[in-house]
Scaffold this active site. Structure first.
Site, PDB file in Angstrom:
ATOM      1  N   SER A  15       0.811  -1.225   0.000  1.00 41.16           N
ATOM      2  CA  SER A  15       0.000   0.000   0.000  1.00 41.16           C
ATOM      3  C   SER A  15       0.838   1.266   0.000  1.00 41.16           C
ATOM      4  O   SER A  15       0.412   2.301  -0.529  1.00 41.16           O
ATOM      5  CB  SER A  15      -0.935   0.015   1.210  1.00 41.16           C
ATOM      6  OG  SER A  15      -0.215  -0.088   2.422  1.00 41.16           O
ATOM      7  N   ASP A 191      -1.051   6.123  11.713  1.00 47.49           N
ATOM      8  CA  ASP A 191      -0.904   4.713  12.077  1.00 47.49           C
ATOM      9  C   ASP A 191       0.550   4.255  12.051  1.00 47.49           C
ATOM     10  O   ASP A 191       0.846   3.085  12.202  1.00 47.49           O
ATOM     11  CB  ASP A 191      -1.747   3.820  11.158  1.00 47.49           C
ATOM     12  CG  ASP A 191      -1.295   3.865   9.692  1.00 47.49           C
ATOM     13  OD1 ASP A 191      -0.324   4.577   9.371  1.00 47.49           O
ATOM     14  OD2 ASP A 191      -1.927   3.186   8.869  1.00 47.49           O
ATOM     15  N   HIS A 194       1.238   4.331   7.007  1.00 49.33           N
ATOM     16  CA  HIS A 194       0.816   4.912   5.735  1.00 49.33           C
ATOM     17  C   HIS A 194       1.098   6.412   5.708  1.00 49.33           C
ATOM     18  O   HIS A 194       0.444   7.176   6.414  1.00 49.33           O
ATOM     19  CB  HIS A 194      -0.675   4.651   5.510  1.00 49.33           C
ATOM     20  CG  HIS A 194      -0.990   3.195   5.374  1.00 49.33           C
ATOM     21  ND1 HIS A 194      -1.505   2.444   6.412  1.00 49.33           N
ATOM     22  CD2 HIS A 194      -0.836   2.344   4.327  1.00 49.33           C
ATOM     23  CE1 HIS A 194      -1.674   1.196   6.003  1.00 49.33           C
ATOM     24  NE2 HIS A 194      -1.273   1.115   4.743  1.00 49.33           N
TER      25      HIS A 194
END
Length: 220
Positions: A15, A191, A194
């Site tokens: 991601s 977090d 990301h």
């Protein structure tokens, strides 16, 4: 500058690389390349070196572990016939050990991680001009944090493989460690994984620091 006219760079990852890119491969017009560090690298190469046309391809898929990436590496990286390959994988290998501790079949332990990444390297090593190996990271300055310590193990595996196979080693954990001497990790990632656009820019800057990128370059 490291890249030559008409070179193709394929960025493979999870991601952190993906960030809304077209699937399974993103490049070209509109937002196909996504909003990650890959977009920023493409922007900066085009802005600073307009005479050098570099084809930038995003082969990141959110949620991938090294096991997932290896399973599609032939299709999404090797078959694209890149001149350069960048591999940034491992965060989910570690993360699943902490957020899904009872689902052991989704976890990728260090031994398998090393085999997976080495298999990726060997599949393109003789076909490309170079391979960038970027470490997984955890935006936690406390080195004794359980997840940070585990992530550092995987980063050391990357360093070992980069030295063994002559890859260009990009230590993203160290890059963020230096940044956190001045600002808290929440400034770029709530977090601690990301990155926002500032964090993505930091990753792009770290990548370009290994590419002989000249911020004072002027095409005359």
């Amino acid at each position: 500058m490291l890249f030559e006219d008409m070179d193709r760079i394929v960025f493979a990852g999870d991601s952190v690389t993906d960030m809304d890119s077209a699937q399974p491969v993103g490049e070209g017009l509109f937002e196909n390349v996504g909003h990650s560090y890959v977009r920023i690298v493409e922007n900066m190469l085009a802005a600073w070196y307009p005479e050098i046309k570099v084809r930038v391809t995003n082969s990141g898929i959110s949620g991938n572990t090294s096991r997932d990436l290896l399973s599609r590496f032939e299709r999404d990286v090797v078959n694209l016939k890149p001149d350069w390959v960048s591999i940034c994988i491992g965060i989910n290998d570690v993360w699943r050990q902490f957020d899904s501790p009872a689902i052991v079949d989704e976890q990728v332990m260090p031994e398998e991680y090393e085999k997976n990444v080495e298999a990726m390297i060997l599949s393109v090593k003789e076909k490309v001009k170079g391979i960038f190996l970027m470490t997984p990271y955890y935006m936690e300055p406390n080195e004794e944090d359980w997840m940070r310590k585990r992530m550092d193990e995987y980063g050391m595996i990357c360093k070992k493989l980069a030295e063994k196979h002559g890859c260009i080693f990009v230590d993203l954990q160290e890059t963020f460690n230096e940044y956190f001497q001045y600002r808290h990790s929440s400034y770029i990632a709530w977090d601690r994984i990301h990155p926002n656009q500032i964090g993505a820019t930091i990753i792009a800057k770290a990548f370009l620091s290994h590419c002989d990128f000249d911020y004072h370059y002027v095409n005359v």
